[in-house]
Design a protein around this motif. Structure first.
Motif, PDB file in Angstrom:
ATOM      1  N   MET A   1       0.812  -1.215   0.000  1.00  0.00           N
ATOM      2  CA  MET A   1       0.000   0.000   0.000  1.00  0.00           C
ATOM      3  C   MET A   1       0.847   1.268   0.000  1.00  0.00           C
ATOM      4  SD  MET A   1      -3.066  -1.086   2.625  1.00  0.00           S
ATOM      5  CE  MET A   1      -1.914  -1.668   3.888  1.00  0.00           C
ATOM      6  N   CYS A   2       2.097   1.185   0.463  1.00  0.00           N
ATOM      7  CA  CYS A   2       2.952   2.369   0.584  1.00  0.00           C
ATOM      8  C   CYS A   2       4.173   2.236  -0.329  1.00  0.00           C
ATOM      9  CB  CYS A   2       3.361   2.569   2.030  1.00  0.00           C
ATOM     10  SG  CYS A   2       1.959   2.809   3.160  1.00  0.00           S
ATOM     11  N   ALA A   3       5.022   3.249  -0.281  1.00  0.00           N
ATOM     12  CA  ALA A   3       6.151   3.320  -1.212  1.00  0.00           C
ATOM     13  C   ALA A   3       7.260   2.335  -0.900  1.00  0.00           C
ATOM     14  CB  ALA A   3       6.713   4.734  -1.222  1.00  0.00           C
TER      15      ALA A   3
ATOM     16  N   GLY B   1       7.702  13.893  -4.782  1.00  0.00           N
ATOM     17  CA  GLY B   1       7.585  13.160  -3.532  1.00  0.00           C
ATOM     18  C   GLY B   1       8.192  13.909  -2.367  1.00  0.00           C
ATOM     19  N   ALA B   2       9.325  14.579  -2.597  1.00  0.00           N
ATOM     20  CA  ALA B   2       9.973  15.338  -1.539  1.00  0.00           C
ATOM     21  C   ALA B   2       9.115  16.529  -1.126  1.00  0.00           C
ATOM     22  CB  ALA B   2      11.343  15.813  -2.005  1.00  0.00           C
TER      23      ALA B   2
ATOM     24  N   TYR C   1       2.035  10.543   3.926  1.00  0.00           N
ATOM     25  CA  TYR C   1       1.580  10.759   2.544  1.00  0.00           C
ATOM     26  C   TYR C   1       0.408   9.833   2.258  1.00  0.00           C
ATOM     27  CZ  TYR C   1       4.394   6.566   1.561  1.00  0.00           C
ATOM     28  OH  TYR C   1       4.920   5.298   1.567  1.00  0.00           O
ATOM     29  N   ASN C   2      -0.390  10.229   1.299  1.00  0.00           N
ATOM     30  CA  ASN C   2      -1.524   9.431   0.861  1.00  0.00           C
ATOM     31  C   ASN C   2      -1.033   8.249   0.028  1.00  0.00           C
ATOM     32  OD1 ASN C   2      -3.782   8.609  -1.013  1.00  0.00           O
ATOM     33  ND2 ASN C   2      -4.878  10.146   0.191  1.00  0.00           N
TER      34      ASN C   2
ATOM     35  N   GLU D   1       3.914   6.144  -5.618  1.00  0.00           N
ATOM     36  CA  GLU D   1       4.891   6.080  -6.710  1.00  0.00           C
ATOM     37  C   GLU D   1       5.794   7.309  -6.700  1.00  0.00           C
ATOM     38  OE1 GLU D   1       7.115   4.546  -9.696  1.00  0.00           O
ATOM     39  OE2 GLU D   1       5.564   3.546  -8.500  1.00  0.00           O
ATOM     40  N   GLU D   2       5.222   8.473  -6.438  1.00  0.00           N
ATOM     41  CA  GLU D   2       6.028   9.692  -6.373  1.00  0.00           C
ATOM     42  C   GLU D   2       7.033   9.618  -5.222  1.00  0.00           C
ATOM     43  OE1 GLU D   2       2.111  11.824  -6.446  1.00  0.00           O
ATOM     44  OE2 GLU D   2       3.402  13.390  -7.308  1.00  0.00           O
ATOM     45  N   VAL D   3       6.575   9.128  -4.081  1.00  0.00           N
ATOM     46  CA  VAL D   3       7.460   8.999  -2.919  1.00  0.00           C
ATOM     47  C   VAL D   3       8.535   7.955  -3.187  1.00  0.00           C
ATOM     48  CG1 VAL D   3       7.578   8.360  -0.484  1.00  0.00           C
ATOM     49  CG2 VAL D   3       5.679   9.764  -1.308  1.00  0.00           C
ATOM     50  N   ARG D   4       8.151   6.856  -3.840  1.00  0.00           N
ATOM     51  CA  ARG D   4       9.112   5.801  -4.154  1.00  0.00           C
ATOM     52  C   ARG D   4      10.223   6.332  -5.048  1.00  0.00           C
ATOM     53  NH1 ARG D   4       5.783   2.558  -6.275  1.00  0.00           N
ATOM     54  NH2 ARG D   4       5.226   1.474  -4.330  1.00  0.00           N
TER      55      ARG D   4
END
Length: 327
Positions: free
Chosen positions: A47-49, A87-88, A103-104, A109-112
């Motif tokens: 579910m998360c990065a 992501g940053a 984060y939502n 994907e952006e955070v990853r």
């Protein structure tokens, strides 16, 4: 006094006071527990990065757990990440009052992608970070020789040296390591290290040392029963000391080298072995390659002035002399 006398009214009031104090203490304790321990955090799964992140099933959001990204967002100097990644930016806006970043899951994907840009930095450019162990590999020759107890000079008891010994013991592969978050401390340790003559060698002046290692001297004089690594930077630092120098101490059969390259010479000595003998067990660390200025006799050796600190330049004659002596 009334309590000691057993006055019923006083005893009752005292008991009520104790109950009130215990009740307030209990409420404060559980309130703090609810603030600092989130009972709704579960492993992130997909579910998360990252698997290091946690998922809050009540708030339906992810808590950042990537240690490198976390250190970067807290402005620690030992890690670098791309600063303008989407992501940053969204993580910076989501920090809570306890320092956590959220984060939502829809932005995973952006955070990853932001996580992937984060790279720990080491104490020196030549030190390398290895993801397999999560640590930096020490490359400083002077520090390595000193840590092995085989000469050179560094400050003792420094946080950097302690960090290296602790991390190296943890890895246990015979090399010297340190955690990247200790890079600043290790850099301070490096700055305390100064090159000296190789172990048991004599100092000719404040810039030069004589080669006194018996196996090394035998090899340099052409003894075929001794084998050394002829491509080592330490070998390239050695040349014949010009006859007549140092009140006749140099007689044409004496070898010398710049003191600032003592750790290289020390490492070269460990490669020398007599026929049928086993080489020294001194660790030389990852091979760093031969410097461009080490293609033969070190040009510093041709400068008899101990106060001169000129940069290295080529010397064909000195190279030829050193090669001839080695043969």
């Amino acid at each position: 006094r009334a309590l000691r006398q057993g006055n019923p009214h006083t005893v009752a009031c005292f008991l009520l006071f104790l109950v009130a104090v215990l009740s307030i203490t209990q409420q404060l304790f559980f309130q703090d527990s609810k603030v600092y321990v989130n009972q709704h955090l579960i492993p992130a799964g997909s579910m998360c990065a990252s698997q290091d992140d946690m998922y809050d099933d009540s708030q339906r959001r992810c808590q950042m757990g990537n240690r490198y990204a976390y250190a970067y967002l807290l402005q620690h100097a030992w890690v670098m990440c791309a600063p303008n990644m989407p992501g940053a930016k969204l993580l910076r806006k989501s920090q809570d009052s306890f320092g956590n970043f959220w984060y939502n899951p829809g932005h995973s994907e952006e955070v990853r992608k932001f996580y992937k840009t984060c790279i720990p930095t080491c104490a020196a450019d030549d030190d390398t970070f290895h993801t397999s162990v999560g640590m930096c590999l020490l490359s400083n020759d002077i520090a390595r020789v000193w840590l092995q107890g085989d000469g050179q000079q560094c400050d003792t008891g420094t946080p950097g040296a302690k960090a290296i010994r602790s991390a190296s013991k943890e890895v246990g592969d015979g090399n010297f390591w340190y955690k990247p978050e200790m890079a600043a401390r290790v850099e301070e340790f490096y700055s305390s290290c100064t090159s000296t003559c190789a172990k048991d060698d004599s100092k000719l002046d404040r810039r030069h040392c004589s080669v006194d290692n018996p196996d090394a001297v035998a090899y340099l004089k052409g003894d075929k029963s001794v084998v050394c690594d002829d491509y080592s930077p330490g070998r390239s630092a050695i040349a014949t000391c010009p006859p007549g120098m140092y009140q006749g101490l140099c007689d044409g059969t004496t070898y010398w080298y710049p003191r600032r390259k003592g750790e290289r010479v020390e490492a070269w000595y460990t490669s020398c072995m007599r026929s049928g003998a086993r080489p020294s067990t001194l660790r030389q660390g990852p091979r760093q390659g031969v410097d461009a200025d080490d293609g033969g006799a070190d040009p510093d050796l041709n400068d008899a002035d101990p106060d001169q600190e000129d940069d290295d330049i080529g010397s064909v004659d000195a190279d030829a002399d050193a090669d001839a002596d080695a043969d």
